[in-house]
Write a protein that holds these residues in place. Sequence first.
Motif, PDB file in Angstrom:
ATOM      1  N   VAL A  84       0.749  -1.094   0.059  1.00  0.00           N
ATOM      2  CA  VAL A  84       0.007   0.045  -0.029  1.00  0.00           C
ATOM      3  C   VAL A  84       0.951   1.329  -0.078  1.00  0.00           C
ATOM      4  CG1 VAL A  84      -1.486   1.386   1.568  1.00  0.00           C
ATOM      5  CG2 VAL A  84      -2.083  -1.340   1.064  1.00  0.00           C
ATOM      6  N   SER A  85       1.976   1.402   0.767  1.00  0.00           N
ATOM      7  CA  SER A  85       2.912   2.526   0.940  1.00  0.00           C
ATOM      8  C   SER A  85       3.335   2.866  -0.739  1.00  0.00           C
ATOM      9  CB  SER A  85       3.902   1.981   1.623  1.00  0.00           C
ATOM     10  OG  SER A  85       4.794   1.155   1.226  1.00  0.00           O
ATOM     11  N   VAL A 102      -3.134  10.221   6.608  1.00  0.00           N
ATOM     12  CA  VAL A 102      -4.429   9.895   5.784  1.00  0.00           C
ATOM     13  C   VAL A 102      -4.907   8.175   5.832  1.00  0.00           C
ATOM     14  CG1 VAL A 102      -3.891  11.617   4.094  1.00  0.00           C
ATOM     15  CG2 VAL A 102      -3.160   9.126   3.561  1.00  0.00           C
ATOM     16  N   LEU A 103      -4.203   7.439   6.148  1.00  0.00           N
ATOM     17  CA  LEU A 103      -4.579   6.065   6.393  1.00  0.00           C
ATOM     18  C   LEU A 103      -5.336   5.983   7.669  1.00  0.00           C
ATOM     19  CD1 LEU A 103      -1.584   3.872   5.196  1.00  0.00           C
ATOM     20  CD2 LEU A 103      -3.781   4.136   3.928  1.00  0.00           C
ATOM     21  N   ARG A 104      -4.852   6.743   8.944  1.00  0.00           N
ATOM     22  CA  ARG A 104      -5.565   6.912   9.708  1.00  0.00           C
ATOM     23  C   ARG A 104      -7.037   7.521   9.740  1.00  0.00           C
ATOM     24  NH1 ARG A 104      -7.109  10.687  12.701  1.00  0.00           N
ATOM     25  NH2 ARG A 104      -5.538  12.221  11.444  1.00  0.00           N
ATOM     26  N   ARG A 105      -6.838   8.445   8.921  1.00  0.00           N
ATOM     27  CA  ARG A 105      -8.026   9.334   8.818  1.00  0.00           C
ATOM     28  C   ARG A 105      -9.329   8.545   7.797  1.00  0.00           C
ATOM     29  NH1 ARG A 105      -8.833  14.605   9.032  1.00  0.00           N
ATOM     30  NH2 ARG A 105      -6.413  15.219   8.917  1.00  0.00           N
ATOM     31  N   ASP A 110      -3.272   0.488   9.779  1.00  0.00           N
ATOM     32  CA  ASP A 110      -2.135  -0.593  10.031  1.00  0.00           C
ATOM     33  C   ASP A 110      -1.898  -1.154   8.811  1.00  0.00           C
ATOM     34  OD1 ASP A 110      -2.168   0.227  12.748  1.00  0.00           O
ATOM     35  OD2 ASP A 110      -3.809  -0.858  13.196  1.00  0.00           O
ATOM     36  N   ILE A 111      -2.263  -0.569   7.362  1.00  0.00           N
ATOM     37  CA  ILE A 111      -2.211  -1.530   6.428  1.00  0.00           C
ATOM     38  C   ILE A 111      -1.036  -1.092   5.374  1.00  0.00           C
ATOM     39  CG2 ILE A 111      -4.564  -2.201   6.538  1.00  0.00           C
ATOM     40  CD1 ILE A 111      -4.981  -0.411   4.085  1.00  0.00           C
ATOM     41  N   ALA A 112      -0.308  -0.329   5.688  1.00  0.00           N
ATOM     42  CA  ALA A 112       0.840   0.633   4.765  1.00  0.00           C
ATOM     43  C   ALA A 112       1.911  -0.546   4.087  1.00  0.00           C
ATOM     44  CB  ALA A 112       1.623   1.428   5.568  1.00  0.00           C
ATOM     45  N   ARG A 113       1.974  -1.566   4.880  1.00  0.00           N
ATOM     46  CA  ARG A 113       2.968  -2.715   4.449  1.00  0.00           C
ATOM     47  C   ARG A 113       2.287  -3.791   3.752  1.00  0.00           C
ATOM     48  NH1 ARG A 113       7.577  -3.274   9.342  1.00  0.00           N
ATOM     49  NH2 ARG A 113       8.038  -1.055   9.257  1.00  0.00           N
ATOM     50  N   GLN A 114       1.025  -3.697   3.883  1.00  0.00           N
ATOM     51  CA  GLN A 114       0.132  -4.768   3.480  1.00  0.00           C
ATOM     52  C   GLN A 114      -0.020  -4.746   1.717  1.00  0.00           C
ATOM     53  OE1 GLN A 114      -3.494  -5.323   5.559  1.00  0.00           O
ATOM     54  NE2 GLN A 114      -4.569  -6.698   4.144  1.00  0.00           N
ATOM     55  N   GLN A 115       0.129  -5.915   1.031  1.00  0.00           N
ATOM     56  CA  GLN A 115      -0.113  -5.930  -0.287  1.00  0.00           C
ATOM     57  C   GLN A 115      -1.365  -5.474  -0.756  1.00  0.00           C
ATOM     58  OE1 GLN A 115       2.509  -6.775  -2.609  1.00  0.00           O
ATOM     59  NE2 GLN A 115       3.818  -6.709  -0.595  1.00  0.00           N
ATOM     60  N   VAL A 116      -1.404  -4.817  -1.953  1.00  0.00           N
ATOM     61  CA  VAL A 116      -2.765  -4.314  -2.416  1.00  0.00           C
ATOM     62  C   VAL A 116      -3.547  -5.491  -2.775  1.00  0.00           C
ATOM     63  CG1 VAL A 116      -3.693  -3.052  -4.430  1.00  0.00           C
ATOM     64  CG2 VAL A 116      -1.815  -2.140  -3.320  1.00  0.00           C
ATOM     65  N   ALA A 117      -2.988  -6.522  -3.157  1.00  0.00           N
ATOM     66  CA  ALA A 117      -3.517  -7.823  -3.947  1.00  0.00           C
ATOM     67  C   ALA A 117      -4.288  -8.458  -2.566  1.00  0.00           C
ATOM     68  CB  ALA A 117      -2.782  -8.740  -4.455  1.00  0.00           C
ATOM     69  N   GLU A 118      -4.034  -8.130  -1.355  1.00  0.00           N
ATOM     70  CA  GLU A 118      -4.567  -8.678  -0.251  1.00  0.00           C
ATOM     71  C   GLU A 118      -5.969  -7.925   0.608  1.00  0.00           C
ATOM     72  OE1 GLU A 118      -1.432  -8.976   2.346  1.00  0.00           O
ATOM     73  OE2 GLU A 118      -0.308 -10.620   1.626  1.00  0.00           O
ATOM     74  N   LEU A 119      -6.042  -6.919   0.041  1.00  0.00           N
ATOM     75  CA  LEU A 119      -7.132  -5.957   0.391  1.00  0.00           C
ATOM     76  C   LEU A 119      -8.372  -6.381   0.165  1.00  0.00           C
ATOM     77  CD1 LEU A 119      -5.624  -2.416  -0.051  1.00  0.00           C
ATOM     78  CD2 LEU A 119      -5.297  -3.651   1.892  1.00  0.00           C
TER      79      LEU A 119
END
Length: 251
Positions: A84-85, A102-105, A110-119
């Motif tokens: 995500v980052s 912005v992710l908090r907003r 807590d998903i900055a390191r998560q893969q986009v494909a996993e969202l």
Amino acid sequence: MSLITARDLSVSHGRRQVLRGVNISIDPGEIVTIVGPNGSGKSTLLRALLGMLRVSGQISRKPGLVVGYVPQKLALDRSLPMPVSCFLNLPTRHSPAKQAEVLRRVGVPDIARQQVAELSGGQFQRVLLARALLARPDLLVLDEPTQGLDQNGEAAFYRLIEAVRREMGVAVLMVSHDLHVVMSASDRVICLNGHVCCEGTPHVVRDAPEYRALFGQGTQGALALYQHEHDHAHHDCDHDHAAKKDIAHAG
């Protein structure tokens, strides 16, 4: 001063006229929703206002206007290995602190390191929103942002939009088919069918003959959650007051 204004806006695709004589303005801090049947020109209107299409008529924008855009579809191969980052740094790089803000907003801190494909679908929509907010826009434009979400996901997303408007003071212009949810989150609704059929606060548009003609009598409960002190709508033709009152009572 309005953020963006269109006067006598018309758009054609080949020989087919998609929009004709549209007048619209978006003021600072308001949430405006465009509704209409399939093929009514809703997405075309957004793209025209953003300068993405050749048009006739006049479009004026506030000097220095910053727009954040969340498209209806994004041509992104979500199977690519991309956290995500990294996605948030496309096309402009932002610091980890700004990304975290912005992710908090938008409710996914807590998903900055998560893969986009996993969202999930809902998470991805929030990441798209976060990406648009990184530019600190004056106007946030969303083209059917809840496609693919269930009703609870839709309601949560629109509550998020209201919170973002409240916290950041950003104006919002969005297109939606989710009449049962989105209108309750709007200050003003524009009903479009190639031209502006009617416009005003949600509970007024609900009772407009043009709106009922497009969406039927089954929509009378769509706006039940909305309360607003103003009661003003603009119609593109004159209507008999008694007939309008009868329609309102029928709801």
